[in-house]
Motif scaffolding. Structure first.
Motif, short mmCIF file in Angstrom:
data_model
loop_
_atom_site.label_atom_id
_atom_site.label_comp_id
_atom_site.label_asym_id
_atom_site.label_seq_id
_atom_site.Cartn_x
_atom_site.Cartn_y
_atom_site.Cartn_z
N ARG A 1 39.85 37.09 37.37
CA ARG A 1 38.99 35.92 37.28
C ARG A 1 39.63 34.83 36.40
NH1 ARG A 1 33.37 34.76 37.59
NH2 ARG A 1 32.66 33.23 36.04
N MET A 2 39.34 33.59 36.70
CA MET A 2 39.76 32.47 35.85
C MET A 2 38.72 32.31 34.74
SD MET A 2 42.58 31.41 37.09
CE MET A 2 42.71 29.86 36.20
N TRP A 3 39.20 32.30 33.50
CA TRP A 3 38.30 32.27 32.36
C TRP A 3 38.43 30.95 31.60
CZ3 TRP A 3 34.76 36.05 31.96
CH2 TRP A 3 35.00 37.21 32.69
N PRO A 4 37.43 30.61 30.78
CA PRO A 4 37.48 29.33 30.05
C PRO A 4 38.76 29.21 29.22
CG PRO A 4 35.30 30.35 29.84
CD PRO A 4 36.16 31.34 30.54
N GLY A 5 39.32 28.00 29.21
CA GLY A 5 40.52 27.74 28.43
C GLY A 5 41.78 28.35 29.00
N GLY A 6 41.74 28.79 30.27
CA GLY A 6 42.92 29.41 30.89
C GLY A 6 43.25 30.78 30.33
N GLY B 1 34.62 32.09 22.77
CA GLY B 1 34.36 33.52 22.76
C GLY B 1 32.97 33.85 23.26
N ASP B 2 31.96 33.05 22.85
CA ASP B 2 30.59 33.27 23.34
C ASP B 2 30.50 33.06 24.84
OD1 ASP B 2 28.90 31.88 20.39
OD2 ASP B 2 29.87 33.83 20.77
N GLN B 3 31.21 32.03 25.34
CA GLN B 3 31.19 31.76 26.78
C GLN B 3 31.80 32.93 27.55
OE1 GLN B 3 29.66 29.40 28.33
NE2 GLN B 3 30.35 29.99 30.39
N VAL B 4 32.88 33.50 27.01
CA VAL B 4 33.53 34.65 27.66
C VAL B 4 32.56 35.83 27.71
CG1 VAL B 4 35.33 36.41 27.36
CG2 VAL B 4 35.90 33.98 27.12
N LEU B 5 31.83 36.09 26.62
CA LEU B 5 30.87 37.20 26.61
C LEU B 5 29.79 36.99 27.67
CD1 LEU B 5 30.47 37.77 22.75
CD2 LEU B 5 31.55 39.32 24.39
N ARG B 6 29.30 35.76 27.76
CA ARG B 6 28.25 35.50 28.76
C ARG B 6 28.77 35.73 30.17
NH1 ARG B 6 26.62 31.36 24.97
NH2 ARG B 6 28.11 29.89 25.90
N GLU B 7 29.99 35.25 30.46
CA GLU B 7 30.51 35.38 31.82
C GLU B 7 30.89 36.82 32.15
OE1 GLU B 7 32.45 30.90 31.99
OE2 GLU B 7 33.43 32.57 33.00
N VAL B 8 31.38 37.57 31.17
CA VAL B 8 31.66 38.98 31.41
C VAL B 8 30.37 39.71 31.78
CG1 VAL B 8 32.33 41.15 30.28
CG2 VAL B 8 33.75 39.13 30.00
N ALA B 9 29.30 39.43 31.04
CA ALA B 9 28.01 40.07 31.35
C ALA B 9 27.55 39.71 32.75
CB ALA B 9 26.98 39.65 30.30
N GLN B 10 27.76 38.44 33.15
CA GLN B 10 27.34 38.01 34.49
C GLN B 10 28.17 38.70 35.57
OE1 GLN B 10 27.66 33.74 34.44
NE2 GLN B 10 26.07 33.49 32.85
N VAL B 11 29.50 38.81 35.35
CA VAL B 11 30.37 39.45 36.35
C VAL B 11 29.96 40.90 36.55
CG1 VAL B 11 32.73 40.26 36.76
CG2 VAL B 11 32.34 37.93 35.96
N ILE B 12 29.69 41.61 35.46
CA ILE B 12 29.33 43.03 35.58
C ILE B 12 27.94 43.19 36.18
CG2 ILE B 12 28.89 45.14 34.27
CD1 ILE B 12 31.01 44.20 32.27
N LYS B 13 27.01 42.38 35.72
CA LYS B 13 25.62 42.50 36.21
C LYS B 13 25.53 42.21 37.70
CE LYS B 13 20.93 40.99 35.09
NZ LYS B 13 20.10 40.13 34.22
N ALA B 14 26.38 41.30 38.18
CA ALA B 14 26.34 40.94 39.60
C ALA B 14 26.92 42.03 40.49
CB ALA B 14 27.12 39.63 39.81
N ASP B 15 27.62 43.01 39.92
CA ASP B 15 28.33 43.98 40.75
C ASP B 15 27.85 45.39 40.51
OD1 ASP B 15 31.75 44.94 41.37
OD2 ASP B 15 30.21 44.30 42.78
N ILE B 16 26.62 45.59 39.96
CA ILE B 16 26.09 46.93 39.75
C ILE B 16 24.75 47.05 40.47
CG2 ILE B 16 27.27 47.22 37.54
CD1 ILE B 16 24.67 46.52 36.12
#
Length: 440
Positions: free
Chosen positions: A382-387, A327-342
């Motif tokens: 996007r492909m997320w951790p754990g499928g 769950g923590d990894q998902v939060l980090r990657e969601v933040a990265q995906v959004i930050k990279a596209d604004i």
């Protein structure tokens, strides 16, 4: 359902019940009439078919049926009768829905106190046969017209199975009682003990009276109506309570977030500036500090302002099924995906838990709507951790100069909540004027 709303409904139901009972008591009548002008076949019958010598003749005198009978000795039980055929067996008329018979019948006999017999013939295929004479059950009522009221009113329940018929036709016990479900004929006959001489039976009319709906059936219908009404009231009450609970929950969530936003404005942003330790992006306090900094440049650098509330769908399920590390990894990657596209001028913060807030200064809400839709698609594809297949819900709103900033956050939160209610994985837009837009 509160008492105030229930009371008029109960009053209406009680009133409707009272009207229905009064209508059934004083109305809702049905009548079957037999008279000189009735379409039924009528004939005079006497004992000559049994070897007797009595003679009966039938004539119509205006609106009356007159049976003239000369009773003569020569047969053990001499008789004359007026026979009315309602239908040809095996067909008949169902008289079980009637409860009363009225007789406008006069009897002139050589000796006072002579009795008349009223016969009803019922055809039941269980023991009656068309080609067997007398196999249809005969029920009778015997009375003395000279001693009875005019007209005579009797209950059909007073009819009994003729004893001579029971003796000649033994049948099963379940068919032993009076039956009126398939009556083929009505007869008006002289009594069992009749004196010789001239007899005259004058029939003005015979009526069968009943209710369109039998009393027992009507009572069951009233009870059923009350049961259905109570069930409907309970169902409506349950639905209303559920809606009220949902509205209260939604209101409490919105009020809690608005209060948190108000507390954000009242705090000392400079002293509390922080970044979220998990994702590295701004936290609420850091967002407040940045807003103060941008607002210090003047309204032209901030407005038009658009806000986006972002919530990861079913995030609790991810923690429960895959663990908090995933769950923590998902939060980090969601933040990265959004930050990279604004844009660099946009303010992006973790609002709490799986919620994020994006503030876009100097940007129209419809432009931000398209940005939110693009972010939604990237998260979904996007492909997320754990499928894990991940989706998110977005709420877009606008804010204008001079307005309490908490109002803009509240609108964005409501739009995001509407996206949740609409099936998740969608973007909802809520403008100040109330116009909205949705996409999945």
């Amino acid at each position: 359902m509160n008492t105030r709303n229930l009371r008029p409904l109960l009053i209406c139901l009680v009133a409707a019940t009272a009207v229905a009972l009064l209508w059934h008591r004083f109305g809702m009548d049905t009548t079957l009439e037999i008279g000189a002008h009735s379409p039924y076949h009528m004939q005079a019958v006497d004992d000559r078919s049994n070897g007797g010598r009595s003679v009966a003749t039938l004539r119509r005198d205006g609106g009356k049926l007159v049976l003239d009978c000369e009773i003569r000795t020569g047969y053990d039980w001499p008789y004359c009768e007026l026979g009315v055929t309602l239908k040809q067996a095996p067909a008949g008329i169902d008289l079980s829905g009637y409860d009363t018979m009225r007789l406008w019948v006069r009897y002139d006999a050589p000796q006072p106190g002579q009795q008349l017999r009223i016969f009803l013939t019922n055809f039941n295929p269980a023991y009656s046969q068309v080609d067997v004479e007398g196999s249809a059950k005969v029920v009778e009522l015997q009375y003395a017209p000279g001693r009875a009221a005019w007209p005579l009113e009797v209950k059909l329940s007073q009819f009994t199975v003729a004893s001579w018929w029971s003796n000649e036709h033994p049948i099963a016990v379940e068919h032993a009682g009076t039956e009126l479900t398939n009556v083929t004929a009505v007869q008006v006959s002289t009594g069992g003990t009749v004196v010789p001489g001239a007899h005259r039976i004058t029939v003005e009319r015979i009526e069968f009276h009943g209710k369109l709906i039998p009393a027992a059936t009507f009572r069951l219908l009233i009870i059923a109506a009350w049961v259905l009404a109570v069930f409907a009231f309970l169902l409506f009450d349950a639905v209303a309570a559920r809606r009220a609970l949902r509205a209260s929950t939604r209101s409490q969530l919105s009020l809690r977030r608005v209060n948190e936003a108000l507390r954000l404005q009242s705090q000392n942003y400079e002293a509390l500036a922080r970044r979220d330790p998990l994702t590295g992006i701004l936290n609420r306090r850091g967002l407040g500090d940045e807003l103060v900094r941008v607002a210090g440049r003047g309204d032209d650098s901030l407005f038009p302002l658009s806000l986006v509330f972002i919530d990861i769908d079913h995030f609790k399920r991810i923690n429960d099924e895959h663990g908090h590390a995933v769950g923590d990894q998902v939060l980090r990657e969601v933040a990265q995906v959004i930050k990279a596209d604004i844009q660099r001028t946009d303010l992006f913060a973790r609002w709490g838990g799986e919620e994020f807030l994006l503030i876009c200064p100097h940007t129209e809400p419809h432009e931000v709507y398209r940005v939110a839709e693009r972010l939604r698609q990237r998260i979904a594809e996007r492909m997320w951790p754990g499928g894990i297949r991940l989706t998110s819900s977005f709420g877009v709103a606008d804010s204008v100069a001079g307005e309490d900033f908490a109002e803009g956050i509240r609108r964005a939160d409501e739009a995001m909540y509407r996206a949740k209610q609409g099936g998740r994985d969608r973007v909802e837009l809520q403008l100040i004027g109330g116009d909205g837009q949705a996409a999945a």
